[in-house]
Design a protein around this motif. Structure first.
Motif, PDB file in Angstrom:
ATOM      1  N   ARG A   1       0.844  -1.195   0.000  1.00 51.36           N
ATOM      2  CA  ARG A   1       0.000   0.000   0.000  1.00 51.36           C
ATOM      3  C   ARG A   1       0.877   1.242   0.000  1.00 51.36           C
ATOM      4  O   ARG A   1       1.978   1.239   0.568  1.00 51.36           O
ATOM      5  N   SER A   2       0.340   2.309  -0.583  1.00 51.79           N
ATOM      6  CA  SER A   2       1.071   3.574  -0.576  1.00 51.79           C
ATOM      7  C   SER A   2       1.328   4.066   0.839  1.00 51.79           C
ATOM      8  O   SER A   2       2.346   4.705   1.113  1.00 51.79           O
ATOM      9  N   CYS A   3       0.399   3.776   1.767  1.00 53.44           N
ATOM     10  CA  CYS A   3       0.517   4.280   3.139  1.00 53.44           C
ATOM     11  C   CYS A   3       1.683   3.671   3.903  1.00 53.44           C
ATOM     12  O   CYS A   3       2.113   4.223   4.918  1.00 53.44           O
ATOM     13  N   ALA A   4       2.173   2.533   3.468  1.00 50.99           N
ATOM     14  CA  ALA A   4       3.164   1.785   4.235  1.00 50.99           C
ATOM     15  C   ALA A   4       4.564   2.354   4.023  1.00 50.99           C
ATOM     16  O   ALA A   4       4.823   3.151   3.120  1.00 50.99           O
ATOM     17  N   TYR A   5       5.480   1.940   4.878  1.00 50.56           N
ATOM     18  CA  TYR A   5       6.892   2.266   4.747  1.00 50.56           C
ATOM     19  C   TYR A   5       7.426   1.525   3.514  1.00 50.56           C
ATOM     20  O   TYR A   5       7.003   0.395   3.253  1.00 50.56           O
ATOM     21  N   TRP A   6       8.234   2.073   2.661  1.00 50.89           N
ATOM     22  CA  TRP A   6       9.036   3.269   2.671  1.00 50.89           C
ATOM     23  C   TRP A   6       8.292   4.397   1.951  1.00 50.89           C
ATOM     24  O   TRP A   6       7.512   4.138   1.056  1.00 50.89           O
ATOM     25  N   ASN A   7       8.565   5.663   2.317  1.00 49.65           N
ATOM     26  CA  ASN A   7       7.953   6.832   1.689  1.00 49.65           C
ATOM     27  C   ASN A   7       6.437   6.749   1.796  1.00 49.65           C
ATOM     28  O   ASN A   7       5.719   6.772   0.789  1.00 49.65           O
ATOM     29  N   ALA A   8       5.950   6.673   3.032  1.00 49.25           N
ATOM     30  CA  ALA A   8       4.520   6.522   3.291  1.00 49.25           C
ATOM     31  C   ALA A   8       3.720   7.630   2.619  1.00 49.25           C
ATOM     32  O   ALA A   8       4.065   8.804   2.700  1.00 49.25           O
ATOM     33  N   GLY A   9       2.642   7.229   1.957  1.00 48.35           N
ATOM     34  CA  GLY A   9       1.791   8.168   1.256  1.00 48.35           C
ATOM     35  C   GLY A   9       1.988   8.173  -0.239  1.00 48.35           C
ATOM     36  O   GLY A   9       1.213   8.788  -0.967  1.00 48.35           O
ATOM     37  N   PHE A  10       3.013   7.464  -0.704  1.00 46.03           N
ATOM     38  CA  PHE A  10       3.315   7.446  -2.131  1.00 46.03           C
ATOM     39  C   PHE A  10       3.550   6.004  -2.585  1.00 46.03           C
ATOM     40  O   PHE A  10       4.089   5.187  -1.831  1.00 46.03           O
ATOM     41  N   PRO A  11       3.193   5.672  -3.825  1.00 44.95           N
ATOM     42  CA  PRO A  11       3.400   4.306  -4.335  1.00 44.95           C
ATOM     43  C   PRO A  11       4.852   4.101  -4.765  1.00 44.95           C
ATOM     44  O   PRO A  11       5.150   3.866  -5.938  1.00 44.95           O
ATOM     45  N   SER A  12       5.756   4.215  -3.802  1.00 47.69           N
ATOM     46  CA  SER A  12       7.189   4.242  -4.094  1.00 47.69           C
ATOM     47  C   SER A  12       7.876   2.981  -3.596  1.00 47.69           C
ATOM     48  O   SER A  12       7.466   2.381  -2.604  1.00 47.69           O
ATOM     49  N   GLN A  13       8.939   2.618  -4.286  1.00 44.85           N
ATOM     50  CA  GLN A  13       9.840   1.570  -3.824  1.00 44.85           C
ATOM     51  C   GLN A  13      11.263   2.136  -3.858  1.00 44.85           C
ATOM     52  O   GLN A  13      11.534   3.111  -4.552  1.00 44.85           O
ATOM     53  N   LEU A  14      12.154   1.500  -3.104  1.00 43.03           N
ATOM     54  CA  LEU A  14      13.522   2.011  -2.995  1.00 43.03           C
ATOM     55  C   LEU A  14      14.510   0.864  -3.055  1.00 43.03           C
ATOM     56  O   LEU A  14      14.301  -0.188  -2.445  1.00 43.03           O
TER      57      LEU A  14
END
Length: 515
Positions: free
Chosen positions: A154-167
């Motif tokens: 989910r976007s809400c989860a870590y990493w970069n909470a609030g965005f559909p991001s991966q790192l």
């Protein structure tokens, strides 16, 4: 930017002089300067300009009466009609970069290559907000060392909470004046294209996860995948005397003595400059990093490390972000918990050593997340450190709840594949398949997507295996340890696949018949 200057040292006390190294061609010439200063929290910005005299390839700047102002200073120069130089950064502070700390003999191991960690994310109200997976990839990163990969459901989860991001974060242990340090050297962040979402990317995955016992069935496969749309690749640049910037553990990975709930400063106000942006330079940006240690907040773990970062993309303007993260490390190099505070107004190292978030963690336009949550807490619920033990493999029909080692289904029907670790816990990850004929291959679907097993189970139907009348296969499996070329959302060609580094024995044999 062809004209380069450098301030040495990068950090001084108020009554200490500093030197600006300049081109030799500027020797014995007057040099125009522009200087911007601010307090350590970027407040009370002040601009000034004037003329300095260069001599022997340098400009020596002595402190005024009463000393330099405590804070951050950014300088750029030009000589006559030349273009402006780069900005360089100076920090003025009375505090030592590395305060004296007493250490024990106990050490934290480096995260083992090929290991993984799975976390459940909760907001401040205790509501579940998605899963996070951290992988330690087996192949070297582009900067040397290794890569820590962050994916989520989910976007809400870590990493970069609030965005559909991966790192994909590039880590390496290096020798520094402070000792051997585990450092972050840079990272590549990924996200979905404009108008996209994790759900849309997950639709490319042809297996399903409705019977795994976990939530987020539609996006569980994204724990094994990430978008190929890059946001940015950042390289964390620093001066020689700021080598500990982006350090993750104390020197030599040793645990300090007498830890408590009151943070113990390991490194005070380290900075990186200029702040890279989109693979290049942002000449007027900078990033400040502060490292503290606390008694572990999770029973059985070794230490909680607090990382405090704030940064400005523009010349000592209001910080673009401030973030505080508490990572609780186990002695084996894995993490048991991550707590992230975002937009922390009162810096966490100031008394009374309390992290607060006076502004919302999530912007209001990100309606999928609560705009009142001040933190994200990711709690470990499963993990794997590569070993030589075999997995346990079983098959099951969608119409029969019995787990079998020999299963027959009709062409077009689904089957479930169950995988457990040797200790009985469910396995999550990719698989290498060894057939009865002796061939060994990555398990992929008909379109060459690597198949990700979630919480010990994956459901495979015709969307994944295609049309296979009169098909029979006897096979065993072992973990295919995560590497940079494994991505559940996109196909992989075998010629572009890094070899499996697993030393595990293969599992028991099972037979799948499709009629």
């Amino acid at each position: 930017m062809s004209i380069k200057i450098k301030i040495v040292p990068g950090k001084i006390t108020p009554n200490q002089e500093y030197i600006v190294e300049v081109p030799k061609s500027w020797n014995d010439k007057s040099v125009d300067y522009e200087l911007t200063t601010a307090k350590l929290d970027f407040s009370d910005r002040q601009d000034s300009s004037g003329v300095w005299q260069a001599k022997n390839g340098k400009i020596t700047v002595s402190p005024p009466e009463g000393g330099f102002r405590v804070g951050i200073c950014m300088v750029r120069l030009k000589q006559n009609k030349s273009e402006w130089s780069n900005y360089d950064v100076l920090v003025v502070d009375n505090l030592p970069t590395a305060p004296p700390v007493q250490y024990t003999a106990q050490k934290i191991s480096l995260p083992p290559l090929g290991s993984y960690m799975l976390f459940k994310n909760y907001n401040a109200q205790g509501n579940f907000i998605g899963y996070t997976r951290i992988d330690i990839e087996t192949d070297p990163s582009s900067l040397g060392g290794y890569t820590m990969r962050f994916t989520k459901t989910r976007s809400c989860a870590y990493w970069n909470a609030g965005f559909p991001s991966q790192l994909r974060w590039y880590l390496k242990e290096e020798d520094t004046p402070q000792g051997k340090l585990l450092l972050a050297l840079g990272g590549t962040s990924y996200g979905v294209k404009e108008g996209g979402s994790l759900n849309k990317t997950a639709q490319q995955i042809k297996v399903t996860y409705s019977r795994t016992g976990l939530e987020d069935a539609a996006t569980q496969g994204m724990l094994g995948g990430f978008s190929t749309e890059k946001f940015a690749t950042d390289y964390y640049l620093k001066d020689e005397d700021m080598a500990a910037h982006y350090s993750l553990l104390p020197p030599d990975r040793k645990i300090p003595a007498n830890l408590s709930s009151t943070p113990l400063t390991i490194f005070e106000l380290l900075f990186g400059h200029p702040l890279p942006e989109n693979g290049g330079y942002n000449e007027s940006g900078m990033d400040i990093w502060h490292l503290e240690a606390l008694k572990s907040v999770v029973s059985g773990s070794a230490i909680t490390m607090r990382y405090i970062e704030y940064a400005a993309r523009k010349l000592l303007s209001v910080p673009n972000w401030s973030v505080t993260e508490d990572w609780t490390w186990r002695a084996d190099g894995l993490l048991s918990q991550i707590t992230q505070y975002v937009n922390v107004e009162r810096k966490c190292w100031e008394t009374p050593y309390s992290c607060t978030a006076d502004r919302p963690l999530i912007k209001k336009e990100h309606l999928s997340c609560s705009n009142s949550q001040p933190l994200v807490r990711a709690e470990l619920f499963d993990w794997y450190i590569p070993d030589r033990e075999p997995l346990l493999l079983r098959l099951r029909s969608a119409f029969d709840p019995t787990n079998r080692s020999n299963l027959t289904i009709k062409n077009g029907e689904e089957y479930d594949l169950f995988v457990k670790k040797s200790d009985g816990r469910p396995y999550s990850g990719f698989l290498e398949v060894k057939t009865s004929s002796g061939s060994q291959l990555l398990w992929r679907d008909k379109d060459n997507h690597p198949i990700y097993v979630s919480n010990g189970l994956v459901t495979v139907g015709p969307a994944a295996y295609g049309n296979l009348p009169n098909f029979s296969l006897t096979f065993a499996v072992r973990p295919y340890l995560t590497c940079s070329s494994l991505n559940s959302a996109y196909p992989v060609d075998l010629e572009n696949l890094y070899s499996n580094k697993s030393l595990a024995a293969f599992s028991n044999l099972v037979t799948l018949n499709i009629r």
